[in-house]
Design a protein around this motif. Structure first.
Motif, PDB file in Angstrom:
ATOM      1  N   UNK A  84       0.842  -1.201   0.000  1.00 38.07           N
ATOM      2  CA  UNK A  84       0.000   0.000   0.000  1.00 38.07           C
ATOM      3  C   UNK A  84       0.877   1.251   0.000  1.00 38.07           C
ATOM      4  N   UNK A  85       1.894   1.242   0.851  1.00 34.38           N
ATOM      5  CA  UNK A  85       2.803   2.388   0.922  1.00 34.38           C
ATOM      6  C   UNK A  85       3.529   2.586  -0.401  1.00 34.38           C
ATOM      7  N   UNK A  86       3.900   1.489  -1.034  1.00 33.76           N
ATOM      8  CA  UNK A  86       4.595   1.578  -2.320  1.00 33.76           C
ATOM      9  C   UNK A  86       3.698   2.187  -3.388  1.00 33.76           C
ATOM     10  N   UNK A  87       2.438   1.759  -3.423  1.00 34.45           N
ATOM     11  CA  UNK A  87       1.540   2.318  -4.428  1.00 34.45           C
ATOM     12  C   UNK A  87       1.239   3.784  -4.139  1.00 34.45           C
ATOM     13  N   UNK A  88       1.104   4.136  -2.885  1.00 36.33           N
ATOM     14  CA  UNK A  88       0.898   5.547  -2.538  1.00 36.33           C
ATOM     15  C   UNK A  88       2.075   6.390  -3.004  1.00 36.33           C
ATOM     16  N   UNK A  89       3.295   5.864  -2.824  1.00 39.23           N
ATOM     17  CA  UNK A  89       4.495   6.594  -3.256  1.00 39.23           C
ATOM     18  C   UNK A  89       4.523   6.729  -4.780  1.00 39.23           C
ATOM     19  N   UNK A  90       4.142   5.668  -5.493  1.00 31.60           N
ATOM     20  CA  UNK A  90       4.107   5.737  -6.950  1.00 31.60           C
ATOM     21  C   UNK A  90       3.045   6.721  -7.429  1.00 31.60           C
ATOM     22  N   UNK A  91       1.925   6.766  -6.719  1.00 33.44           N
ATOM     23  CA  UNK A  91       0.879   7.721  -7.073  1.00 33.44           C
ATOM     24  C   UNK A  91       1.396   9.148  -6.965  1.00 33.44           C
ATOM     25  N   UNK A  92       2.091   9.455  -5.874  1.00 33.49           N
ATOM     26  CA  UNK A  92       2.661  10.803  -5.692  1.00 33.49           C
ATOM     27  C   UNK A  92       3.717  11.085  -6.757  1.00 33.49           C
ATOM     28  N   UNK A  93       4.531  10.070  -7.070  1.00 32.33           N
ATOM     29  CA  UNK A  93       5.567  10.242  -8.097  1.00 32.33           C
ATOM     30  C   UNK A  93       4.937  10.622  -9.433  1.00 32.33           C
ATOM     31  N   UNK A  94       3.889   9.883  -9.831  1.00 35.64           N
ATOM     32  CA  UNK A  94       3.290  10.126 -11.135  1.00 35.64           C
ATOM     33  C   UNK A  94       2.430  11.382 -11.157  1.00 35.64           C
ATOM     34  N   UNK A  95       1.891  11.772 -10.018  1.00 38.72           N
ATOM     35  CA  UNK A  95       1.191  13.060  -9.955  1.00 38.72           C
ATOM     36  C   UNK A  95       2.171  14.193 -10.233  1.00 38.72           C
ATOM     37  N   UNK A  96       3.383  14.065  -9.682  1.00 39.59           N
ATOM     38  CA  UNK A  96       4.410  15.087  -9.902  1.00 39.59           C
ATOM     39  C   UNK A  96       4.893  15.065 -11.346  1.00 39.59           C
ATOM     40  N   UNK A  97       5.109  13.856 -11.888  1.00 43.31           N
ATOM     41  CA  UNK A  97       5.603  13.724 -13.261  1.00 43.31           C
ATOM     42  C   UNK A  97       4.624  14.303 -14.280  1.00 43.31           C
ATOM     43  N   UNK A  98       3.342  14.122 -14.033  1.00 47.14           N
ATOM     44  CA  UNK A  98       2.339  14.528 -15.016  1.00 47.14           C
ATOM     45  C   UNK A  98       1.722  15.894 -14.721  1.00 47.14           C
ATOM     46  N   UNK A  99       2.114  16.504 -13.624  1.00 49.29           N
ATOM     47  CA  UNK A  99       1.553  17.804 -13.247  1.00 49.29           C
ATOM     48  C   UNK A  99       1.850  18.848 -14.326  1.00 49.29           C
ATOM     49  N   UNK A 100       0.827  19.474 -14.793  1.00 49.89           N
ATOM     50  CA  UNK A 100       0.992  20.542 -15.774  1.00 49.89           C
ATOM     51  C   UNK A 100       1.051  20.075 -17.216  1.00 49.89           C
ATOM     52  N   UNK A 101       1.050  18.768 -17.447  1.00 47.76           N
ATOM     53  CA  UNK A 101       1.085  18.272 -18.818  1.00 47.76           C
ATOM     54  C   UNK A 101      -0.300  18.434 -19.448  1.00 47.76           C
ATOM     55  N   UNK A 102      -0.358  19.132 -20.550  1.00 49.62           N
ATOM     56  CA  UNK A 102      -1.632  19.324 -21.244  1.00 49.62           C
ATOM     57  C   UNK A 102      -1.755  18.413 -22.458  1.00 49.62           C
ATOM     58  N   UNK A 103      -0.635  17.947 -22.966  1.00 50.84           N
ATOM     59  CA  UNK A 103      -0.636  17.038 -24.112  1.00 50.84           C
ATOM     60  C   UNK A 103      -0.453  15.612 -23.610  1.00 50.84           C
ATOM     61  N   UNK A 104      -1.545  14.835 -23.601  1.00 53.52           N
ATOM     62  CA  UNK A 104      -1.496  13.490 -23.032  1.00 53.52           C
ATOM     63  C   UNK A 104      -0.540  12.582 -23.803  1.00 53.52           C
ATOM     64  N   UNK A 105      -0.246  12.920 -25.067  1.00 62.17           N
ATOM     65  CA  UNK A 105       0.680  12.088 -25.835  1.00 62.17           C
ATOM     66  C   UNK A 105       2.065  12.037 -25.190  1.00 62.17           C
ATOM     67  N   UNK A 106       2.360  12.981 -24.316  1.00 56.84           N
ATOM     68  CA  UNK A 106       3.622  12.971 -23.580  1.00 56.84           C
ATOM     69  C   UNK A 106       3.720  11.765 -22.657  1.00 56.84           C
ATOM     70  N   UNK A 107       2.568  11.186 -22.338  1.00 56.21           N
ATOM     71  CA  UNK A 107       2.540  10.012 -21.462  1.00 56.21           C
ATOM     72  C   UNK A 107       3.355   8.861 -22.048  1.00 56.21           C
ATOM     73  N   UNK A 108       3.327   8.689 -23.347  1.00 55.28           N
ATOM     74  CA  UNK A 108       4.085   7.623 -24.023  1.00 55.28           C
ATOM     75  C   UNK A 108       5.557   7.690 -23.631  1.00 55.28           C
ATOM     76  N   UNK A 109       6.139   8.876 -23.757  1.00 54.36           N
ATOM     77  CA  UNK A 109       7.568   9.044 -23.434  1.00 54.36           C
ATOM     78  C   UNK A 109       7.833   8.787 -21.961  1.00 54.36           C
ATOM     79  N   UNK A 110       6.942   9.274 -21.102  1.00 52.38           N
ATOM     80  CA  UNK A 110       7.149   9.128 -19.665  1.00 52.38           C
ATOM     81  C   UNK A 110       7.138   7.666 -19.228  1.00 52.38           C
ATOM     82  N   UNK A 111       6.176   6.890 -19.731  1.00 47.66           N
ATOM     83  CA  UNK A 111       6.089   5.490 -19.324  1.00 47.66           C
ATOM     84  C   UNK A 111       7.298   4.708 -19.828  1.00 47.66           C
ATOM     85  N   UNK A 112       7.714   4.985 -21.051  1.00 49.27           N
ATOM     86  CA  UNK A 112       8.908   4.302 -21.554  1.00 49.27           C
ATOM     87  C   UNK A 112      10.126   4.656 -20.719  1.00 49.27           C
TER      88      UNK A 112
END
Length: 377
Positions: A335-363
């Motif tokens: 649970x703690x690990x998933x909570x940490x990943x959630x915060x990580x990805x909230x920070x990574x995707x914060x302010x992104x308006x072009x969802x296609x950027x998600x492809x690069x981030x996940x890779x």
């Protein structure tokens, strides 16, 4: 991968095989022609993602790999496990919430889907969690599947046939819910949770089996609910992130060279991104068309917001005990690990308006760090 002469299976042939043999495997896909089943209908975002998957496989492999998507009619979502196991399809959308006994460890992100309201950060956190969770990957392997990424919805709202002006209006109302987390929510506020596959929601609403639907506003378009739903109550409570967006049949993965595995994963990643892009567009289109058709889009009343906040606090406090009872080992740590990943990805995707950027981030954050030669072992 077999080297037999390529043959094509038409929808009619596939349907006939299913009629005659239930979920018995069709003849193995010959050559490099893959059978895909996005399964939720041609208007659902998954269909666009699967079209992208096919085009990317063809492009990246210089035409060596291609496929056909059966958006509906071949396999229903609640038949997908058997379809992948037996070879009826090679790629399919797997809703883990439909199979709680098979996906125990992998269910954790879905159980915690109420934490997140962003489809990008929810998808990223879920993909990274499962792709780096040995117990989760073992569950997919046991079912003849390879996990290639998670696709999640946009934020959930309350879609109802009748106006909702206060918490009292939801008391006793039968609401279609898609996972255990939302069933718990419905029960906590005094509604009646009714679980069923999403493609059945139109008939269920039309026949009065349910009076509301807990899901993204994009479902108005995906399932053509414009003439049945009269109000969308905006509450933004979580996403559905219990879906393996495109599980690949393991025999196919096992037969791929490392270079082809890289091609496949790049294509799957592009497909998951397309699903998210289409989800968001579907929400925007649903809101625009819904307003034009007279559907009311309103903010949740204060008493519903208060009940929701109280539920979320209580539900999270009980999460470790609940997941331990389900059979998840070391649930507190996970649970703690998933909570940490959630915060990580909230920070990574914060302010992104072009969802296609998600492809690069996940890779960058997930697949580039995984040895595909040994994945998923």
């Amino acid at each position: 991968m077999t080297t037999k002469t390529k043959t094509k299976t038409t929808l009619g042939q596939a349907a006939l095989a299913l009629t005659l043999a239930g979920l018995t495997a069709l003849p193995a896909t010959a050559g490099t022609e893959l059978r895909l089943a996005s399964a939720f209908g041609p208007n659902h975002p998954s269909a666009a993602g699967y079209d992208k998957l096919i085009s990317e496989l063809e492009r990246l492999s210089d035409g060596r790999y291609t496929g056909q998507n059966f958006a509906s009619g071949l396999v229903a979502p609640n038949e997908m496990l058997s379809a992948l196991e037996t070879g009826i399809v090679d790629v399919g959308s797997v809703l883990m919430a439909y199979y709680p006994a098979e996906f125990v460890e992998s269910s954790l992100p879905g159980e915690m889907g109420l934490l997140n309201t962003s489809l990008m950060s929810s998808s990223g956190a879920t993909t990274e969690y499962i792709a780096t969770c040995p117990e989760c990957l073992a569950e997919f392997t046991a079912l003849n599947e390879v996990f290639t990424g998670a696709s999640t919805t946009s934020a959930y709202q309350i879609l109802t046939k009748a106006p909702i002006t206060s918490l009292a209006d939801l008391k006793g109302m039968p609401l279609r819910t898609g996972s255990a987390a939302y069933s718990r929510w419905a029960q906590a506020i005094g509604a009646t949770a009714v679980q069923m596959p999403a493609p059945e929601v139109f008939e269920a609403l039309n026949q009065g089996v349910v009076e509301g639907h807990i899901n993204s506003a994009g479902d108005l378009k995906a399932y053509q609910l414009f003439d049945i739903i009269h109000q969308v109550t905006n509450i933004n409570f979580g996403t559905f992130n219990g879906c393996s967006g495109a599980s690949l049949r393991k025999e196919i993965w096992d037969g791929l060279s490392l270079d082809d595995r890289k091609i496949f994963m790049a294509a799957f990643n592009a497909a998951e991104t397309q699903i998210l892009v289409t989800y968001q567009a579907s929400v925007d289109q649903s809101i625009e068309e819904g307003k034009a058709k007279g559907i009311a889009f309103v903010d949740a009343p204060d008493d519903i917001k208060a009940a929701n906040a109280a539920f979320l606090q209580k539900d999270l406090s009980e999460m470790e005990e609940r997941l331990t009872k389900k059979g998840i080992k070391n649930a507190g740590e996970k649970i703690a690990r998933f909570e940490a990943l959630t915060k990580k990805w909230e920070k990574l995707t914060d302010g992104i308006t072009d969802i296609s950027e998600y492809d690069r981030l996940v890779n960058q954050e997930v697949w580039s760090k995984i040895d595909l030669a040994s994945y998923p072992n």
